[in-house]
Design a protein around this motif. Structure first.
Motif, PDB file in Angstrom:
ATOM      1  N   PRO A  40       0.864  -1.378   0.085  1.00 56.17           N
ATOM      2  CA  PRO A  40       0.073   0.123   0.088  1.00 56.17           C
ATOM      3  C   PRO A  40       0.768   1.086   0.006  1.00 56.17           C
ATOM      4  O   PRO A  40       0.465   2.305  -0.435  1.00 56.17           O
ATOM      5  CB  PRO A  40      -0.928  -0.130   1.297  1.00 56.17           C
ATOM      6  N   LYS A  43       1.558   1.950  -3.286  1.00 58.90           N
ATOM      7  CA  LYS A  43       0.409   2.153  -4.238  1.00 58.90           C
ATOM      8  C   LYS A  43       0.099   3.586  -4.282  1.00 58.90           C
ATOM      9  O   LYS A  43      -0.611   4.206  -5.035  1.00 58.90           O
ATOM     10  CB  LYS A  43      -0.930   1.157  -3.572  1.00 58.90           C
ATOM     11  N   ASN A  94      -6.479   3.682  -0.348  1.00 56.92           N
ATOM     12  CA  ASN A  94      -7.525   3.348  -1.206  1.00 56.92           C
ATOM     13  C   ASN A  94      -8.642   4.522  -1.141  1.00 56.92           C
ATOM     14  O   ASN A  94      -9.333   4.395  -2.071  1.00 56.92           O
ATOM     15  CB  ASN A  94      -7.769   1.907  -0.964  1.00 56.92           C
TER      16      ASN A  94
END
Length: 125
Positions: A40, A43, A94
């Motif tokens: 992450p 990301k 996210n």
């Protein structure tokens, strides 16, 4: 104070010092998985690139790409909240992906569908 917070982050089950541990999904059996800190973290590059694309003209925005970014953001935000331990890094990246994808889609939709209506409307003056 700062040292204890950094040490807590380092030793957190979803922190940079990751190892195999037991994850429990809600209403499922417990199984051994590895909680990754670095996936992450890297990301964030997708979200940063999407933010950089805010300067791009809407004609160059891709529906499939932004739908994928938005869907990925929404799906994995939910997932990050049902695993134990909660992975706040995964959640935050996210949420950022979903928000930037929604914003890009709104720009594209506005350019493709709403600006045409404005051009057809006669301007009085």
């Amino acid at each position: 104070m700062a040292t204890s917070k950094l040490q807590a982050l380092w030793n957190h089950p979803a922190g940079p010092k990751t190892s195999s541990l037991s994850l429990s999904l809600t209403h499922t059996h417990t199984h051994t998985e590895q909680v990754h800190f670095w996936a992450p973290t890297f990301k964030w590059g997708i979200s940063i690139a999407n933010i950089a694309d805010f300067a791009k003209p809407p004609e160059k925005i891709s529906y499939p790409q932004q739908i994928a970014v938005t869907a990925t953001g929404l799906i994995w935000s939910r997932y990050s909240m049902v695993v134990t331990p909660k992975n706040w890094n995964l959640f935050s990246v996210n949420v950022a992906m979903a928000c930037t994808g929604i914003y890009q889609l709104s720009r594209k939709i506005q350019q493709d569908y709403l600006s045409e209506e404005e051009e057809k409307t006669p301007v009085e003056g």
